[in-house]
Structure formats: structure tokens, C-alpha cells
Motif scaffolding. Structure first.
Motif, PDB file in Angstrom:
ATOM      1  N   LYS A  57       0.762  -1.265  -0.015  1.00  0.00           N
ATOM      2  CA  LYS A  57       0.122   0.104   0.015  1.00  0.00           C
ATOM      3  C   LYS A  57       0.860   1.116  -0.026  1.00  0.00           C
ATOM      4  O   LYS A  57       1.849   1.451   0.734  1.00  0.00           O
ATOM      5  CB  LYS A  57      -1.005  -0.070   1.222  1.00  0.00           C
ATOM      6  CG  LYS A  57      -1.822   1.307   1.004  1.00  0.00           C
ATOM      7  CD  LYS A  57      -3.057   0.857   2.490  1.00  0.00           C
ATOM      8  CE  LYS A  57      -4.009   1.945   2.252  1.00  0.00           C
ATOM      9  NZ  LYS A  57      -5.027   1.999   3.428  1.00  0.00           N
ATOM     10  N   VAL A  58       0.899   2.115  -1.156  1.00  0.00           N
ATOM     11  CA  VAL A  58       1.431   3.421  -1.208  1.00  0.00           C
ATOM     12  C   VAL A  58       0.421   4.466  -0.340  1.00  0.00           C
ATOM     13  O   VAL A  58      -0.575   4.572  -0.591  1.00  0.00           O
ATOM     14  CB  VAL A  58       1.441   3.636  -2.687  1.00  0.00           C
ATOM     15  CG1 VAL A  58       2.275   4.929  -2.830  1.00  0.00           C
ATOM     16  CG2 VAL A  58       2.225   2.670  -3.315  1.00  0.00           C
ATOM     17  N   PHE A  59       1.627   5.451   0.469  1.00  0.00           N
ATOM     18  CA  PHE A  59       1.117   6.429   0.892  1.00  0.00           C
ATOM     19  C   PHE A  59       0.614   7.435   0.211  1.00  0.00           C
ATOM     20  O   PHE A  59       1.254   7.982  -0.837  1.00  0.00           O
ATOM     21  CB  PHE A  59       1.895   7.045   1.965  1.00  0.00           C
ATOM     22  CG  PHE A  59       1.470   8.334   2.674  1.00  0.00           C
ATOM     23  CD1 PHE A  59       0.860   8.134   3.728  1.00  0.00           C
ATOM     24  CD2 PHE A  59       1.830   9.535   2.361  1.00  0.00           C
ATOM     25  CE1 PHE A  59       0.261   9.353   4.605  1.00  0.00           C
ATOM     26  CE2 PHE A  59       1.279  10.562   2.704  1.00  0.00           C
ATOM     27  CZ  PHE A  59       0.740  10.580   4.045  1.00  0.00           C
ATOM     28  N   ARG A  60      -0.914   7.976   0.288  1.00  0.00           N
ATOM     29  CA  ARG A  60      -1.274   9.071  -0.570  1.00  0.00           C
ATOM     30  C   ARG A  60      -1.666  10.305   0.202  1.00  0.00           C
ATOM     31  O   ARG A  60      -2.125  10.206   1.281  1.00  0.00           O
ATOM     32  CB  ARG A  60      -2.450   8.616  -1.324  1.00  0.00           C
ATOM     33  CG  ARG A  60      -2.053   7.815  -2.577  1.00  0.00           C
ATOM     34  CD  ARG A  60      -1.096   8.237  -3.451  1.00  0.00           C
ATOM     35  NE  ARG A  60      -0.810   7.251  -4.701  1.00  0.00           N
ATOM     36  CZ  ARG A  60       0.301   7.315  -5.276  1.00  0.00           C
ATOM     37  NH1 ARG A  60       0.870   8.206  -5.406  1.00  0.00           N
ATOM     38  NH2 ARG A  60       0.668   6.454  -6.342  1.00  0.00           N
ATOM     39  N   LEU A  61      -1.489  11.365  -0.351  1.00  0.00           N
ATOM     40  CA  LEU A  61      -1.730  12.583   0.423  1.00  0.00           C
ATOM     41  C   LEU A  61      -3.296  12.659   0.945  1.00  0.00           C
ATOM     42  O   LEU A  61      -4.130  12.432   0.072  1.00  0.00           O
ATOM     43  CB  LEU A  61      -1.556  13.659  -0.342  1.00  0.00           C
ATOM     44  CG  LEU A  61      -1.416  15.036   0.596  1.00  0.00           C
ATOM     45  CD1 LEU A  61      -0.041  15.231   1.851  1.00  0.00           C
ATOM     46  CD2 LEU A  61      -0.998  16.454  -0.397  1.00  0.00           C
ATOM     47  N   PHE A  62      -3.447  13.086   2.292  1.00  0.00           N
ATOM     48  CA  PHE A  62      -4.820  13.145   3.157  1.00  0.00           C
ATOM     49  C   PHE A  62      -5.529  11.721   2.775  1.00  0.00           C
ATOM     50  O   PHE A  62      -6.686  11.601   2.884  1.00  0.00           O
ATOM     51  CB  PHE A  62      -5.588  14.136   2.238  1.00  0.00           C
ATOM     52  CG  PHE A  62      -5.021  15.461   2.052  1.00  0.00           C
ATOM     53  CD1 PHE A  62      -4.820  16.094   3.368  1.00  0.00           C
ATOM     54  CD2 PHE A  62      -4.742  16.061   0.878  1.00  0.00           C
ATOM     55  CE1 PHE A  62      -4.228  17.536   3.403  1.00  0.00           C
ATOM     56  CE2 PHE A  62      -4.042  17.438   1.018  1.00  0.00           C
ATOM     57  CZ  PHE A  62      -3.933  18.084   2.069  1.00  0.00           C
ATOM     58  N   GLY A  63      -5.033  10.618   2.642  1.00  0.00           N
ATOM     59  CA  GLY A  63      -5.479   9.210   2.697  1.00  0.00           C
ATOM     60  C   GLY A  63      -6.118   8.867   1.345  1.00  0.00           C
ATOM     61  O   GLY A  63      -7.344   7.879   1.340  1.00  0.00           O
ATOM     62  N   PRO A 216      -3.603  21.441  -7.894  1.00  0.00           N
ATOM     63  CA  PRO A 216      -4.002  20.147  -8.369  1.00  0.00           C
ATOM     64  C   PRO A 216      -2.929  19.560  -9.536  1.00  0.00           C
ATOM     65  O   PRO A 216      -2.915  18.372  -9.608  1.00  0.00           O
ATOM     66  CB  PRO A 216      -5.376  20.221  -8.501  1.00  0.00           C
ATOM     67  CG  PRO A 216      -5.832  21.429  -7.733  1.00  0.00           C
ATOM     68  CD  PRO A 216      -4.801  22.118  -8.051  1.00  0.00           C
ATOM     69  N   VAL A 217      -3.111  20.340 -10.643  1.00  0.00           N
ATOM     70  CA  VAL A 217      -2.465  19.960 -11.769  1.00  0.00           C
ATOM     71  C   VAL A 217      -0.800  19.600 -11.485  1.00  0.00           C
ATOM     72  O   VAL A 217      -0.327  18.457 -12.187  1.00  0.00           O
ATOM     73  CB  VAL A 217      -2.541  20.923 -13.104  1.00  0.00           C
ATOM     74  CG1 VAL A 217      -1.973  22.263 -12.729  1.00  0.00           C
ATOM     75  CG2 VAL A 217      -1.984  20.220 -14.386  1.00  0.00           C
ATOM     76  N   HIS A 222       3.455  15.355 -10.311  1.00  0.00           N
ATOM     77  CA  HIS A 222       4.672  15.055  -9.617  1.00  0.00           C
ATOM     78  C   HIS A 222       4.143  14.276  -8.066  1.00  0.00           C
ATOM     79  O   HIS A 222       4.994  14.631  -7.187  1.00  0.00           O
ATOM     80  CB  HIS A 222       5.526  16.189  -9.081  1.00  0.00           C
ATOM     81  CG  HIS A 222       5.836  17.382 -10.231  1.00  0.00           C
ATOM     82  ND1 HIS A 222       7.084  16.861 -10.965  1.00  0.00           N
ATOM     83  CD2 HIS A 222       5.127  18.257 -10.736  1.00  0.00           C
ATOM     84  CE1 HIS A 222       6.952  17.752 -11.972  1.00  0.00           C
ATOM     85  NE2 HIS A 222       6.163  18.605 -11.840  1.00  0.00           N
ATOM     86  N   GLU A 223       3.124  13.539  -8.053  1.00  0.00           N
ATOM     87  CA  GLU A 223       2.552  12.943  -7.028  1.00  0.00           C
ATOM     88  C   GLU A 223       3.517  12.018  -6.466  1.00  0.00           C
ATOM     89  O   GLU A 223       3.675  11.578  -5.268  1.00  0.00           O
ATOM     90  CB  GLU A 223       1.211  12.261  -7.199  1.00  0.00           C
ATOM     91  CG  GLU A 223       1.180  11.435  -8.259  1.00  0.00           C
ATOM     92  CD  GLU A 223      -0.244  10.794  -8.390  1.00  0.00           C
ATOM     93  OE1 GLU A 223      -1.247  11.095  -7.617  1.00  0.00           O
ATOM     94  OE2 GLU A 223      -0.697  10.087  -9.341  1.00  0.00           O
ATOM     95  N   ASP A 227       4.164  12.664  -2.601  1.00  0.00           N
ATOM     96  CA  ASP A 227       3.599  11.725  -1.400  1.00  0.00           C
ATOM     97  C   ASP A 227       4.670  11.165  -0.539  1.00  0.00           C
ATOM     98  O   ASP A 227       4.266  11.324   0.827  1.00  0.00           O
ATOM     99  CB  ASP A 227       2.680  10.602  -2.100  1.00  0.00           C
ATOM    100  CG  ASP A 227       1.682  11.060  -2.731  1.00  0.00           C
ATOM    101  OD1 ASP A 227       0.944  12.067  -2.327  1.00  0.00           O
ATOM    102  OD2 ASP A 227       1.000  10.386  -3.675  1.00  0.00           O
ATOM    103  N   PRO A 228       6.011  10.815  -0.989  1.00  0.00           N
ATOM    104  CA  PRO A 228       6.727  10.345   0.143  1.00  0.00           C
ATOM    105  C   PRO A 228       7.432  11.356   1.030  1.00  0.00           C
ATOM    106  O   PRO A 228       7.479  11.187   2.301  1.00  0.00           O
ATOM    107  CB  PRO A 228       8.042   9.946  -0.747  1.00  0.00           C
ATOM    108  CG  PRO A 228       7.491   9.399  -2.049  1.00  0.00           C
ATOM    109  CD  PRO A 228       6.213  10.330  -2.145  1.00  0.00           C
ATOM    110  N   PHE A 229       7.565  12.628   0.400  1.00  0.00           N
ATOM    111  CA  PHE A 229       7.709  13.789   1.248  1.00  0.00           C
ATOM    112  C   PHE A 229       6.559  14.175   2.324  1.00  0.00           C
ATOM    113  O   PHE A 229       6.975  14.465   3.425  1.00  0.00           O
ATOM    114  CB  PHE A 229       7.892  14.942   0.531  1.00  0.00           C
ATOM    115  CG  PHE A 229       8.383  16.425   1.257  1.00  0.00           C
ATOM    116  CD1 PHE A 229       9.516  16.536   1.757  1.00  0.00           C
ATOM    117  CD2 PHE A 229       7.134  17.150   1.465  1.00  0.00           C
ATOM    118  CE1 PHE A 229       9.642  17.799   2.390  1.00  0.00           C
ATOM    119  CE2 PHE A 229       7.490  18.494   2.107  1.00  0.00           C
ATOM    120  CZ  PHE A 229       8.957  18.546   2.822  1.00  0.00           C
TER     121      PHE A 229
END
Length: 264
Positions: A57-63, A216-217, A222-223, A227-229
């Protein structure tokens, strides 16, 4: 002859017992192992590649678990914010910039702008109507302009749902169930009040509009780097909140409501 057959029977019985001991008593296989190997054996028998394990499972911003386009609601508004149609997105951003420049830089007022626009429109239509009548000897057909009912009702319905949802969230926060969420909302409102001192509502609205057309764009492109940061930043914030909770929040005396409920 009978003794020889008995000896053979004894040897075959011993062989069977030793095979069973080797197969089941060595500890190398178990029912669970055989169950796990069944899909692999079935895939090999069918000539297919064995099923690969699920990806981590990869961490995504705001879940978030959906693409950015779905998070923004999908449809045409998301297409505009993500620059799917560059002409429409650039036109919306340009119109917002012109409106902000008129009201903030040129210090235009809304009533003055509406009056001047109506004067210009009426003057153009009046001259065009007279010119058309003079040239073609017939009055022109001026198109009727009316606001359709359905989009207005849809907008009002969506606005009502969002306002009710905001009221529900505020009620849950004020109920005292989640202290962390309460502190985050208080901090956000405090920052908003500070920003309100620096600029008026129109400038703040324009800043939010520009951010919606840029953040958003850029995040979608660059997600994988953002996301790791964000994951490291969220981990650090959780550590700092744990320290703050241990040193400050845990020492705040609680009301006697919990004790009364326990006694009851």
C-alpha cells in the motif's frame, strides 16, 4: 514359504510406515502449506504464470484512494482545474484575473461596473437596430436572453448540501469527541483570520481560485515525489503532537462528566 511371505508382508508394512513418517513427520509440510501451494500447482498445470502477491500500500496525501480527478468531483469542473481543456482553463483564469484587476487595481465598484456594461450593451444594440432597419428596411431580431431553471436549481441544491455538511462537521467538532481535530480547526480559523487582515474577500477568493488552477495539476504530475515527502512530514507532525499531548494535553484536568458516567 509362508515364513518368506510373512517376512515380505512385514517389510512392506514397515516400508509404508517409514514413508508416512518421512512424508508427514519431517515438519517440512503442513496442511496450510499444501493449501498455499494449490493455486501455484493449478496455475502451473494450466500453463499460466503464478498469481503475483498484492503490491504494498502506497501512502497518498490526505489518505486518498482515488485519482485526483475523482477527488475533485470529476466532470467538467475537475477537467477545468486539471487543465484537460487548456482553452477553457486559461479562459476561466483570465476572466478571474480581469475581474480582480478591475476591482482591486483599477478600484472599480460592482455597481459602477454593472451600470457601465449595461450602458455599453444598450448603446451597441440601439445603434445596430437602427442601422439594420435603415439598411434592410426591417427591424432586426434581437435574441431573447433568459436563465434556465434547471442549472440554478442544481447549483442551489449542491450549495445547500455542502452547507449542511459543513454544519454537521462543525457540530461533531464542537461535541468534544476529537480533541486533535478541534485544535486543527481552531488553528486553521486563526490563520484564516490573520490572512483576512492582509487582504479583502475578493483577493482571497482570487488567490484560492488561482491555487485551484495550479496546485492540483502540479500535484498530479509530481505525486510520486510529493507523497513520500508528505509521508515523512506527517510522521514528524504525529511525533510532535505526541510530545505535545504528553507534556500539555494530558495534564489538562478533565471535567467530572466522565466520573459521573462511570458511576452511573
Amino acid at each position: 514359504m509362508a515364513d518368506h511371505e510373512e517376512a515380505k508382508g512385514g517389510e512392506s508394512l514397515l516400508d509404508k510406515i517409514s514413508e508416512k513418517i518421512r512424508g508427514g513427520g519431517g515438519g517440512s509440510s503442513s496442511p496450510s502449506d499444501s493449501d498455499d501451494d494449490k493455486p501455484l500447482e493449478a496455475a502451473k498445470a494450466q500453463g499460466k504464470a503464478p498469481p503475483s502477491p498484492p503490491p504494498p500500500k502506497v501512502f497518498r496525501l490526505f489518505g486518498r484512494e482515488q485519482p485526483v480527478h475523482k477527488v475533485l468531483g470529476g466532470g467538467k469542473p475537475a477537467d477545468v482545474f486539471l487543465w484537460r481543456n487548456k482553452k477553457v482553463s486559461a479562459g476561466a483564469l483570465g476572466v478571474a484575473t480581469v475581474i480582480w484587476a478591475l476591482f482591486e487595481l483599477a478600484e472599480y465598484h460592482l455597481l459602477t461596473l454593472v451600470s457601465h456594461c449595461l450602458i455599453l450593451a444598450l448603446a451597441v444594440l440601439f445603434l445596430w437596430s437602427n442601422a439594420h432597419t435603415f439598411i434592410h428596411k426591417t427591424p432586426p431580431r434581437i435574441p431573447e436572453v433568459s436563465i434556465p431553471e434547471e442549472p440554478v436549481l442544481q447549483f442551489a441544491s449542491v450549495l445547500r448540501l455542502e452547507i449542511n455538511r459543513a454544519f454537521s462537521v462543525l457540530r461533531d467538532i464542537a461535541s468534544g469527541k476529537d480533541l486533535k481535530k478541534f485544535l486543527l480547526v481552531i488553528a486553521g480559523l486563526w490563520l484564516l483570520s490573520i490572512v483576512g487582515k492582509w487582504c479583502n474577500f475578493l483577493t482571497l477568493f482570487y488567490i484560492v481560485f488561482v491555487l485551484l488552477h495550479t496546485v492540483p495539476v502540479l500535484y498530479e504530475k509530481h505525486e510520486d515525489k510529493v507523497d513520500p515527502f508528505a509521508e515523512r512530514a506527517m510522521g514528524e507532525l504525529k511525533k510532535q503532537y505526541a510530545v505535545f499531548d504528553t507534556k500539555v494535553l494530558s495534564k489538562i484536568p478533565r471535567g467530572p462528566l466522565k466520573d459521573k458516567n462511570k458511576v452511573a
